[in-house]
Scaffold this motif. Sequence first.
Motif, PDB file in Angstrom:
ATOM      1  N   SER A 199       0.824  -1.208   0.000  1.00  0.00           N
ATOM      2  CA  SER A 199       0.000   0.000   0.000  1.00  0.00           C
ATOM      3  C   SER A 199       0.857   1.256   0.000  1.00  0.00           C
ATOM      4  N   GLU A 200       2.032   1.190   0.612  1.00  0.00           N
ATOM      5  CA  GLU A 200       2.926   2.352   0.608  1.00  0.00           C
ATOM      6  C   GLU A 200       3.506   2.577  -0.771  1.00  0.00           C
ATOM      7  N   SER A 201       3.754   1.497  -1.526  1.00  0.00           N
ATOM      8  CA  SER A 201       4.384   1.647  -2.839  1.00  0.00           C
ATOM      9  C   SER A 201       3.384   2.073  -3.906  1.00  0.00           C
ATOM     10  N   LYS A 202       2.079   1.820  -3.704  1.00  0.00           N
ATOM     11  CA  LYS A 202       1.074   2.221  -4.687  1.00  0.00           C
ATOM     12  C   LYS A 202       0.728   3.696  -4.496  1.00  0.00           C
ATOM     13  N   PRO A 203       0.653   4.443  -5.601  1.00  0.00           N
ATOM     14  CA  PRO A 203       0.248   5.840  -5.459  1.00  0.00           C
ATOM     15  C   PRO A 203      -1.234   5.915  -5.114  1.00  0.00           C
ATOM     16  N   SER A 204      -1.595   6.946  -4.418  1.00  0.00           N
ATOM     17  CA  SER A 204      -2.992   7.122  -4.047  1.00  0.00           C
ATOM     18  C   SER A 204      -3.810   7.457  -5.292  1.00  0.00           C
ATOM     19  N   LEU A 205      -5.114   7.299  -5.205  1.00  0.00           N
ATOM     20  CA  LEU A 205      -5.982   7.610  -6.338  1.00  0.00           C
ATOM     21  C   LEU A 205      -5.905   9.082  -6.702  1.00  0.00           C
ATOM     22  N   ASP A 206      -5.743   9.945  -5.697  1.00  0.00           N
ATOM     23  CA  ASP A 206      -5.610  11.378  -5.969  1.00  0.00           C
ATOM     24  C   ASP A 206      -4.373  11.646  -6.811  1.00  0.00           C
ATOM     25  N   ALA A 207      -3.269  10.985  -6.465  1.00  0.00           N
ATOM     26  CA  ALA A 207      -2.030  11.173  -7.218  1.00  0.00           C
ATOM     27  C   ALA A 207      -2.191  10.671  -8.648  1.00  0.00           C
ATOM     28  N   VAL A 208      -2.891   9.568  -8.813  1.00  0.00           N
ATOM     29  CA  VAL A 208      -3.123   9.027 -10.156  1.00  0.00           C
ATOM     30  C   VAL A 208      -3.942  10.006 -10.983  1.00  0.00           C
ATOM     31  N   HIS A 209      -4.965  10.603 -10.385  1.00  0.00           N
ATOM     32  CA  HIS A 209      -5.790  11.576 -11.103  1.00  0.00           C
ATOM     33  C   HIS A 209      -4.991  12.814 -11.487  1.00  0.00           C
ATOM     34  N   VAL A 210      -4.126  13.267 -10.600  1.00  0.00           N
ATOM     35  CA  VAL A 210      -3.293  14.440 -10.887  1.00  0.00           C
ATOM     36  C   VAL A 210      -2.361  14.141 -12.056  1.00  0.00           C
ATOM     37  N   ILE A 211      -1.754  12.958 -12.036  1.00  0.00           N
ATOM     38  CA  ILE A 211      -0.834  12.570 -13.112  1.00  0.00           C
ATOM     39  C   ILE A 211      -1.599  12.458 -14.428  1.00  0.00           C
ATOM     40  N   ALA A 212      -2.797  11.893 -14.400  1.00  0.00           N
ATOM     41  CA  ALA A 212      -3.601  11.765 -15.616  1.00  0.00           C
ATOM     42  C   ALA A 212      -3.962  13.136 -16.172  1.00  0.00           C
ATOM     43  N   GLU A 213      -4.314  14.077 -15.295  1.00  0.00           N
ATOM     44  CA  GLU A 213      -4.629  15.442 -15.748  1.00  0.00           C
ATOM     45  C   GLU A 213      -3.414  16.103 -16.384  1.00  0.00           C
ATOM     46  N   GLN A 214      -2.243  15.913 -15.776  1.00  0.00           N
ATOM     47  CA  GLN A 214      -1.020  16.502 -16.323  1.00  0.00           C
ATOM     48  C   GLN A 214      -0.723  15.914 -17.700  1.00  0.00           C
ATOM     49  N   ASN A 215      -0.919  14.611 -17.861  1.00  0.00           N
ATOM     50  CA  ASN A 215      -0.689  13.982 -19.164  1.00  0.00           C
ATOM     51  C   ASN A 215      -1.654  14.532 -20.208  1.00  0.00           C
ATOM     52  N   ASP A 216      -2.917  14.723 -19.829  1.00  0.00           N
ATOM     53  CA  ASP A 216      -3.891  15.294 -20.757  1.00  0.00           C
ATOM     54  C   ASP A 216      -3.493  16.708 -21.177  1.00  0.00           C
ATOM     55  N   GLN A 217      -3.036  17.510 -20.203  1.00  0.00           N
ATOM     56  CA  GLN A 217      -2.616  18.877 -20.513  1.00  0.00           C
ATOM     57  C   GLN A 217      -1.410  18.872 -21.441  1.00  0.00           C
ATOM     58  N   ASN A 218      -0.457  17.966 -21.205  1.00  0.00           N
ATOM     59  CA  ASN A 218       0.720  17.878 -22.074  1.00  0.00           C
ATOM     60  C   ASN A 218       0.326  17.492 -23.495  1.00  0.00           C
ATOM     61  N   GLU A 219      -0.617  16.551 -23.632  1.00  0.00           N
ATOM     62  CA  GLU A 219      -1.074  16.153 -24.958  1.00  0.00           C
ATOM     63  C   GLU A 219      -1.751  17.314 -25.673  1.00  0.00           C
ATOM     64  N   GLN A 220      -2.559  18.079 -24.950  1.00  0.00           N
ATOM     65  CA  GLN A 220      -3.231  19.230 -25.553  1.00  0.00           C
ATOM     66  C   GLN A 220      -2.217  20.272 -26.001  1.00  0.00           C
TER      67      GLN A 220
END
Length: 115
Positions: free
Chosen positions: A29-50
Amino acid sequence: SSSSTPAVEGDVPSTSASTTSKRKRRRRSESKPSLDAVHVIAEQNDQNEQQQKEKKKRGLPDELWSKILEDVDENSVTAFASVCKQLRRVQKRSGRELKKRIPKKLRNCTAAARG
């Protein structure tokens, strides 16, 4: 008389199986990123693609560059095509050949410029 062995200094008592599995779960559980972190990373990837798409949209379309190339003289087609990949693509599609040799009238100028 008991059959147990005496504890030696430095020995670590064995842990139960349940304690070991709890530790493993905690590490996982410590090694897995939290769902919030996953959402933030996904948003950043979307912004980079745009941003990448917007960069690709910048500049003039190939059709307009083709019109411009029509007015470029034969000696400057190589310079035109050397600017970027897009202009090289436009030059190839137009069928205009690149000059492979420097014309004689320009050779003297380049030799004089070298000194």
